[in-house]
Design an enzyme around this catalytic site. Structure first.
Site, PDB file in Angstrom:
ATOM      1  N   CYS A   1      19.791  16.442   9.512  1.00  0.00           N
ATOM      2  CA  CYS A   1      20.464  15.484  10.394  1.00  0.00           C
ATOM      3  C   CYS A   1      20.477  16.039  11.826  1.00  0.00           C
ATOM      4  O   CYS A   1      20.000  17.146  12.082  1.00  0.00           O
ATOM      5  CB  CYS A   1      21.892  15.245   9.907  1.00  0.00           C
TER       6      CYS A   1
ATOM      7  N   HIS B   1      27.106  21.411   5.728  1.00  0.00           N
ATOM      8  CA  HIS B   1      25.802  21.022   5.195  1.00  0.00           C
ATOM      9  C   HIS B   1      25.038  22.266   4.722  1.00  0.00           C
ATOM     10  O   HIS B   1      25.274  23.374   5.221  1.00  0.00           O
ATOM     11  CB  HIS B   1      24.985  20.313   6.282  1.00  0.00           C
TER      12      HIS B   1
ATOM     13  N   GLU C   1      22.059  23.304   5.330  1.00  0.00           N
ATOM     14  CA  GLU C   1      21.323  24.023   6.387  1.00  0.00           C
ATOM     15  C   GLU C   1      22.262  24.895   7.228  1.00  0.00           C
ATOM     16  O   GLU C   1      21.908  26.013   7.598  1.00  0.00           O
ATOM     17  CB  GLU C   1      20.623  23.040   7.333  1.00  0.00           C
TER      18      GLU C   1
ATOM     19  N   CYS D   1      22.323  19.505  12.076  1.00  0.00           N
ATOM     20  CA  CYS D   1      21.575  20.632  11.507  1.00  0.00           C
ATOM     21  C   CYS D   1      20.330  20.935  12.333  1.00  0.00           C
ATOM     22  O   CYS D   1      19.974  22.106  12.516  1.00  0.00           O
ATOM     23  CB  CYS D   1      21.213  20.338  10.057  1.00  0.00           C
TER      24      CYS D   1
END
Lengths: 150, 150
Positions: free
Chosen positions: A89, A59, A61, A92
């Site tokens: 999410c 992801h 992040e 993260c």
């Protein structure tokens, strides 16, 4: 007055996160982008690469956190702000908590997968959260992407 | 009888996760180890490397997930079991959820940082969770490590 100044900065950095999100979209990735800022300087930028890398942990992040830590030479991002186009999410948010990030700014909320509903205590207790910055642009990128995939 | 068979297997694979945890300890890392098993075969093994890499995301489980996905050539670990010596944190549980891991087996509980208290819905809804496998050994590694750091 101060608030307005901060809001301007937040929008300016969110625009940079949006550029990353657009790069993700152009690579066929779910369009999420992130930047990490320390002392008004961008020290890391990243976008979602889960499809390209075949890795659910890639992801925006997560990559931004790893990259910022490398840049700073230490694993804690205590004085940093992370800007991300979509609400982080659970994974993260957990990573942001471990990194002790003190400010998280996101654009569009994610009711289905966002940390606020599913892991509300994931971030560092002193972390300030700001939501809704350039929300419309951030959300539109996502909805247009999923529309194009139907 | 079937249960006993499964328990034996779980202990056997947890021993391999413990070997990884010991490797972490020997490198001065918080001793957590993980292995990913598919069809009774270990397809990935990893241990905590947060200090070595200066990266809070380098937990044993995160690396095991990335490595297993590379091994399988796809990002979902639907038919895999992840063994880890300590209860996964919020971040790792979120990653296990994204990877759709169907079975998670851990040794020692982590009341302060474990996902069960802070993100109970992080895993895939169909994921089976087994706890307490070789709990004593897994916990002792942790307590001895922190004792040595005092």
């Amino acid at each position: 007055m101060e608030n307005t100044e901060q809001q301007k900065k937040d929008e300016q950095f969110m625009r940079r996160a949006l550029v990353e999100a657009e790069a993700a979209r152009d690579e066929g990735e779910i369009p999420v982008g992130a930047v990490v800022v320390a002392g008004d300087r961008i020290i890391a930028r990243a976008h979602n690469l889960t499809e390209t890398l075949g890795d659910v942990t890639a992801h925006a992040e997560m990559q931004a956190i790893t990259s910022a830590a490398n840049q700073l030479g230490g694993k804690y991002l205590t004085d940093c702000t992370l800007y991300v186009t979509v609400e982080p999410c659970i994974m993260c948010a957990g990573a942001l908590g471990w990194a002790q990030v003190r400010r998280v700014v996101y654009g569009a909320a994610d009711e289905k997968r966002g940390f606020r509903a599913f892991a509300p205590k994931a971030l560092h207790p002193k972390c300030e959260v700001v939501s809704g910055v350039l929300e419309e642009e951030c959300r539109t990128l996502m909805t247009e992407f999923f529309k194009s995939k139907r």
